[in-house]
Design a protein around this motif. Structure first.
Motif, PDB file in Angstrom:
ATOM      1  N   ILE A  28     -70.420 -89.387 -33.480  1.00 17.46           N
ATOM      2  CA  ILE A  28     -70.266 -88.427 -34.583  1.00 17.46           C
ATOM      3  C   ILE A  28     -68.886 -87.778 -34.513  1.00 17.46           C
ATOM      4  CG2 ILE A  28     -71.190 -86.315 -35.649  1.00 17.46           C
ATOM      5  CD1 ILE A  28     -73.979 -87.165 -34.557  1.00 17.46           C
ATOM      6  N   LEU A  29     -68.442 -87.463 -33.288  1.00 16.41           N
ATOM      7  CA  LEU A  29     -67.109 -86.869 -33.141  1.00 16.41           C
ATOM      8  C   LEU A  29     -66.004 -87.838 -33.588  1.00 16.41           C
ATOM      9  CD1 LEU A  29     -67.477 -84.958 -29.742  1.00 16.41           C
ATOM     10  CD2 LEU A  29     -67.108 -83.942 -31.995  1.00 16.41           C
ATOM     11  N   LYS A  30     -66.270 -89.149 -33.446  1.00 16.39           N
ATOM     12  CA  LYS A  30     -65.294 -90.156 -33.908  1.00 16.39           C
ATOM     13  C   LYS A  30     -65.281 -90.278 -35.428  1.00 16.39           C
ATOM     14  CE  LYS A  30     -65.681 -93.391 -30.022  1.00 16.39           C
ATOM     15  NZ  LYS A  30     -66.373 -94.645 -29.672  1.00 16.39           N
ATOM     16  N   GLY A  31     -66.275 -89.660 -36.084  1.00 22.08           N
ATOM     17  CA  GLY A  31     -66.324 -89.730 -37.541  1.00 22.08           C
ATOM     18  C   GLY A  31     -67.165 -90.868 -38.089  1.00 22.08           C
ATOM     19  N   ARG A  32     -67.912 -91.551 -37.201  1.00 25.56           N
ATOM     20  CA  ARG A  32     -68.733 -92.680 -37.653  1.00 25.56           C
ATOM     21  C   ARG A  32     -69.991 -92.206 -38.370  1.00 25.56           C
ATOM     22  NH1 ARG A  32     -68.071 -97.654 -34.903  1.00 25.56           N
ATOM     23  NH2 ARG A  32     -69.477 -98.428 -36.522  1.00 25.56           N
ATOM     24  N   ASP A  33     -70.481 -93.025 -39.311  1.00 24.55           N
ATOM     25  CA  ASP A  33     -71.817 -92.812 -39.870  1.00 24.55           C
ATOM     26  C   ASP A  33     -72.831 -93.225 -38.809  1.00 24.55           C
ATOM     27  OD1 ASP A  33     -70.626 -92.016 -42.183  1.00 24.55           O
ATOM     28  OD2 ASP A  33     -71.464 -93.587 -43.457  1.00 24.55           O
ATOM     29  N   GLN A 129     -78.377 -75.067 -61.345  1.00 21.16           N
ATOM     30  CA  GLN A 129     -77.936 -73.719 -61.737  1.00 21.16           C
ATOM     31  C   GLN A 129     -76.457 -73.478 -61.419  1.00 21.16           C
ATOM     32  OE1 GLN A 129     -80.665 -71.019 -59.717  1.00 21.16           O
ATOM     33  NE2 GLN A 129     -82.384 -72.331 -60.269  1.00 21.16           N
ATOM     34  N   ARG A 130     -75.799 -74.496 -60.875  1.00 23.53           N
ATOM     35  CA  ARG A 130     -74.382 -74.414 -60.492  1.00 23.53           C
ATOM     36  C   ARG A 130     -74.121 -73.346 -59.433  1.00 23.53           C
ATOM     37  NH1 ARG A 130     -71.494 -76.060 -65.972  1.00 23.53           N
ATOM     38  NH2 ARG A 130     -72.461 -78.104 -66.098  1.00 23.53           N
ATOM     39  N   GLU A 131     -75.125 -73.137 -58.587  1.00 23.84           N
ATOM     40  CA  GLU A 131     -74.945 -72.199 -57.469  1.00 23.84           C
ATOM     41  C   GLU A 131     -74.575 -72.940 -56.187  1.00 23.84           C
ATOM     42  OE1 GLU A 131     -74.712 -69.102 -57.679  1.00 23.84           O
ATOM     43  OE2 GLU A 131     -75.739 -68.546 -59.535  1.00 23.84           O
ATOM     44  N   LEU A 132     -74.937 -74.226 -56.125  1.00 18.37           N
ATOM     45  CA  LEU A 132     -74.617 -75.053 -54.957  1.00 18.37           C
ATOM     46  C   LEU A 132     -73.460 -75.970 -55.330  1.00 18.37           C
ATOM     47  CD1 LEU A 132     -75.293 -76.160 -52.091  1.00 18.37           C
ATOM     48  CD2 LEU A 132     -76.959 -77.681 -53.179  1.00 18.37           C
ATOM     49  N   HIS A 133     -72.353 -75.839 -54.602  1.00 19.33           N
ATOM     50  CA  HIS A 133     -71.155 -76.653 -54.879  1.00 19.33           C
ATOM     51  C   HIS A 133     -70.939 -77.623 -53.723  1.00 19.33           C
ATOM     52  CE1 HIS A 133     -70.295 -74.077 -58.272  1.00 19.33           C
ATOM     53  NE2 HIS A 133     -70.545 -73.039 -57.486  1.00 19.33           N
ATOM     54  N   LEU A 134     -70.914 -78.900 -54.052  1.00 21.21           N
ATOM     55  CA  LEU A 134     -70.850 -79.915 -52.996  1.00 21.21           C
ATOM     56  C   LEU A 134     -69.529 -80.689 -52.972  1.00 21.21           C
ATOM     57  CD1 LEU A 134     -74.502 -81.299 -53.345  1.00 21.21           C
ATOM     58  CD2 LEU A 134     -73.649 -79.676 -51.651  1.00 21.21           C
ATOM     59  N   GLU A 135     -68.563 -80.255 -53.794  1.00 25.21           N
ATOM     60  CA  GLU A 135     -67.330 -81.056 -53.877  1.00 25.21           C
ATOM     61  C   GLU A 135     -66.510 -81.030 -52.585  1.00 25.21           C
ATOM     62  OE1 GLU A 135     -66.776 -77.078 -55.956  1.00 25.21           O
ATOM     63  OE2 GLU A 135     -68.211 -78.725 -56.062  1.00 25.21           O
ATOM     64  N   ASN A 136     -66.754 -80.029 -51.706  1.00 27.57           N
ATOM     65  CA  ASN A 136     -66.032 -79.987 -50.422  1.00 27.57           C
ATOM     66  C   ASN A 136     -66.904 -80.433 -49.254  1.00 27.57           C
ATOM     67  OD1 ASN A 136     -63.630 -79.010 -51.560  1.00 27.57           O
ATOM     68  ND2 ASN A 136     -64.457 -76.925 -51.591  1.00 27.57           N
ATOM     69  N   THR A 137     -68.039 -81.058 -49.564  1.00 31.90           N
ATOM     70  CA  THR A 137     -68.945 -81.493 -48.490  1.00 31.90           C
ATOM     71  C   THR A 137     -68.414 -82.780 -47.859  1.00 31.90           C
ATOM     72  OG1 THR A 137     -70.833 -80.484 -49.613  1.00 31.90           O
ATOM     73  CG2 THR A 137     -71.329 -82.155 -47.946  1.00 31.90           C
ATOM     74  N   THR A 138     -68.109 -82.685 -46.578  1.00 35.54           N
ATOM     75  CA  THR A 138     -67.558 -83.859 -45.879  1.00 35.54           C
ATOM     76  C   THR A 138     -68.559 -84.457 -44.887  1.00 35.54           C
ATOM     77  OG1 THR A 138     -66.551 -82.374 -44.279  1.00 35.54           O
ATOM     78  CG2 THR A 138     -65.149 -83.121 -46.096  1.00 35.54           C
ATOM     79  N   THR A 139     -69.658 -83.728 -44.635  1.00 39.15           N
ATOM     80  CA  THR A 139     -70.700 -84.260 -43.744  1.00 39.15           C
ATOM     81  C   THR A 139     -72.066 -84.031 -44.377  1.00 39.15           C
ATOM     82  OG1 THR A 139     -69.349 -83.663 -41.820  1.00 39.15           O
ATOM     83  CG2 THR A 139     -71.639 -84.242 -41.389  1.00 39.15           C
ATOM     84  N   LEU A 140     -72.855 -85.103 -44.431  1.00 45.78           N
ATOM     85  CA  LEU A 140     -74.224 -85.040 -44.949  1.00 45.78           C
ATOM     86  C   LEU A 140     -75.177 -85.457 -43.839  1.00 45.78           C
ATOM     87  CD1 LEU A 140     -76.454 -85.036 -47.213  1.00 45.78           C
ATOM     88  CD2 LEU A 140     -75.829 -87.427 -47.630  1.00 45.78           C
ATOM     89  N   ASN A 167     -66.302 -90.087 -49.979  1.00 44.20           N
ATOM     90  CA  ASN A 167     -65.542 -90.067 -48.730  1.00 44.20           C
ATOM     91  C   ASN A 167     -66.092 -88.964 -47.826  1.00 44.20           C
ATOM     92  OD1 ASN A 167     -63.649 -90.485 -46.794  1.00 44.20           O
ATOM     93  ND2 ASN A 167     -62.023 -89.358 -47.828  1.00 44.20           N
ATOM     94  N   ARG A 168     -67.143 -89.313 -47.093  1.00 50.39           N
ATOM     95  CA  ARG A 168     -67.826 -88.323 -46.262  1.00 50.39           C
ATOM     96  C   ARG A 168     -68.393 -89.024 -45.037  1.00 50.39           C
ATOM     97  NH1 ARG A 168     -71.901 -89.555 -50.370  1.00 50.39           N
ATOM     98  NH2 ARG A 168     -73.421 -90.885 -49.292  1.00 50.39           N
ATOM     99  N   GLN A 169     -68.887 -88.239 -44.097  1.00 51.22           N
ATOM    100  CA  GLN A 169     -69.628 -88.781 -42.956  1.00 51.22           C
ATOM    101  C   GLN A 169     -71.110 -88.525 -43.204  1.00 51.22           C
ATOM    102  OE1 GLN A 169     -68.856 -86.871 -39.159  1.00 51.22           O
ATOM    103  NE2 GLN A 169     -69.487 -88.687 -38.025  1.00 51.22           N
ATOM    104  N   SER A 170     -71.938 -89.567 -43.016  1.00 52.95           N
ATOM    105  CA  SER A 170     -73.381 -89.424 -43.244  1.00 52.95           C
ATOM    106  C   SER A 170     -74.141 -89.705 -41.948  1.00 52.95           C
ATOM    107  CB  SER A 170     -73.845 -90.388 -44.341  1.00 52.95           C
ATOM    108  OG  SER A 170     -73.143 -90.145 -45.540  1.00 52.95           O
ATOM    109  N   LEU A 171     -75.067 -88.815 -41.636  1.00 55.53           N
ATOM    110  CA  LEU A 171     -75.865 -88.935 -40.410  1.00 55.53           C
ATOM    111  C   LEU A 171     -77.343 -88.893 -40.792  1.00 55.53           C
ATOM    112  CD1 LEU A 171     -73.907 -86.157 -38.457  1.00 55.53           C
ATOM    113  CD2 LEU A 171     -73.384 -88.607 -38.525  1.00 55.53           C
ATOM    114  N   CYS A 172     -78.104 -89.899 -40.383  1.00 57.57           N
ATOM    115  CA  CYS A 172     -79.523 -89.975 -40.771  1.00 57.57           C
ATOM    116  C   CYS A 172     -80.388 -90.123 -39.529  1.00 57.57           C
ATOM    117  CB  CYS A 172     -79.752 -91.174 -41.691  1.00 57.57           C
ATOM    118  SG  CYS A 172     -78.856 -91.017 -43.229  1.00 57.57           S
ATOM    119  N   PHE A 173     -81.432 -89.323 -39.472  1.00 57.04           N
ATOM    120  CA  PHE A 173     -82.344 -89.372 -38.326  1.00 57.04           C
ATOM    121  C   PHE A 173     -83.764 -89.592 -38.822  1.00 57.04           C
ATOM    122  CE2 PHE A 173     -78.613 -87.221 -36.950  1.00 57.04           C
ATOM    123  CZ  PHE A 173     -78.415 -87.694 -35.659  1.00 57.04           C
TER     124      PHE A 173
END
Length: 336
Positions: A28-33, A129-140, A167-173
């Motif tokens: 994860i620190l390396k930026g891998r999905d 409702q446009r209260e949650l802004h995700l355009e700067n989300t880099t990790t999911l 263009n983000r990092q995605s982590l799934c468990f």
């Protein structure tokens, strides 16, 4: 990891990483999905939170993290761990879940937290409702993916993901990978590292047994016999229906076995109070519907009792995984 994170871990008594932490954190620190396959109680929350905190602490811009979970209890548990691990680091989180007031959650979102942890329905509402802004989300992070899909949240999750930059990092468990989960992961992950630390379906350290009882009265007699034994120290009892779970907890309390219940008809504060009483040892019996089995971490549960049989094998695995956490021995009984 940064010295403050290490200090926070030391303060909590964490010394040796679990297998999932050992294998996932460097990737994860390396930026891998990452796809993490792990049993309940394997320490996977810390496996994704620690590297995320490290990254948030070292960045100069305000990139954000979104964690999607199936239940509000799990979301709150993740926030509790986040606060412990990121203590004194000026990192802020908010929880967006149903069953709690909307206004405080919107207020927190407007403060632009570093990490948002939420359930699919409420997250989708806030997006609308446009209260949650995700355009700067880099990790999911998708935690307990199998449960998210089991609970019918796939359309909501896809809707939320479509609002996050590619263009983000995605982590799934997940505890399991079904064909449906595989399709979702293929769509959202790029060249993922797969880390599997599943020992066996249920972990070898959980002893499993069945108890034969023909009628409801016989079941009650057997249950009381069990609870009267000293080694039944901290017992989680599962029932199928909301009303029967409450009835059983009330009945046990009247019989001098103090018990609390959690189920869907309880308000969120009531559920939290019941969980806290059980965790803190004020009562040693918690009666619950399957919702409590979704990722809740209650340390030192000595016994899980399926008073009503679970509907599926997956549900069975999730339920009995509440005992024998972090490799400790546990005991599970199922009435048939």
């Amino acid at each position: 990891l940064r010295s403050q994170i290490v200090a926070n871990l030391t303060n909590k008594g964490y010394k040796i990483p679990t297998r999932i932490q050992d294998e996932a954190i460097p990737q994860i620190l390396k930026g891998r999905d990452v796809i993490g396959l792990a049993n309940a109680g394997s320490g996977k929350t810390a496996a994704f939170l620690l590297p995320i905190i490290q990254k948030l602490a070292t960045q100069s811009n305000r990139d954000t993290v979104l964690v999607i979970t199936p239940t509000r209890e799990l979301a709150q548990q993740i926030q509790t761990e986040f606060r412990v691990f990121s203590d004194k680091m000026q990192l802020y989180s908010t929880v967006c879940v149903g069953g709690l007031g909307v206004r405080p959650q919107i207020r927190d979102l407007r403060r632009k937290p570093h990490i948002v942890i939420g359930t699919p329905g409420r997250l989708k509402d806030f997006l609308k409702q446009r209260e949650l802004h995700l355009e700067n989300t880099t990790t999911l992070v998708l935690d307990e993916v199998d449960q998210i899909l089991d609970m019918g949240f796939l359309p909501d999750v896809k809707n939320i993901i479509s609002n996050i930059p590619k263009n983000r990092q995605s982590l799934c468990f997940s505890a399991t990978i079904t064909p449906q989960i595989k399709r979702l992961l293929d769509e959202m992950l790029v060249d993922p590292v797969k880390i599997s630390v599943r020992t066996s379906e249920t972990g070898n350290h959980i002893a499993q047994d069945i108890i034969k009882a023909g009628t409801p009265d016989e079941k009650m007699v057997e249950l009381v016999k069990m609870l009267s034994q000293d080694h039944f120290e901290k017992v989680l009892i599962f029932g199928e229906m909301k009303h029967s779970v409450q009835k059983l907890a009330d009945k046990l309390s009247k019989m001098n076995f103090p018990a609390v219940a959690i189920h869907g008809n309880k308000s969120q504060p009531q559920r939290q109070n019941a969980l806290a009483a059980f965790k803190n040892g004020k009562v040693n019996i918690l009666v619950a519907t399957g919702v409590a089995a979704r990722g809740i971490d209650i340390p030192n549960v000595s016994h899980v009792i399926n008073f009503d049989q679970p509907q599926t094998h997956e549900e069975y695995v999730h339920r009995i995984g509440r005992t024998g956490r972090a490799g400790r021995p546990g005991q599970a009984y199922t009435f048939v």
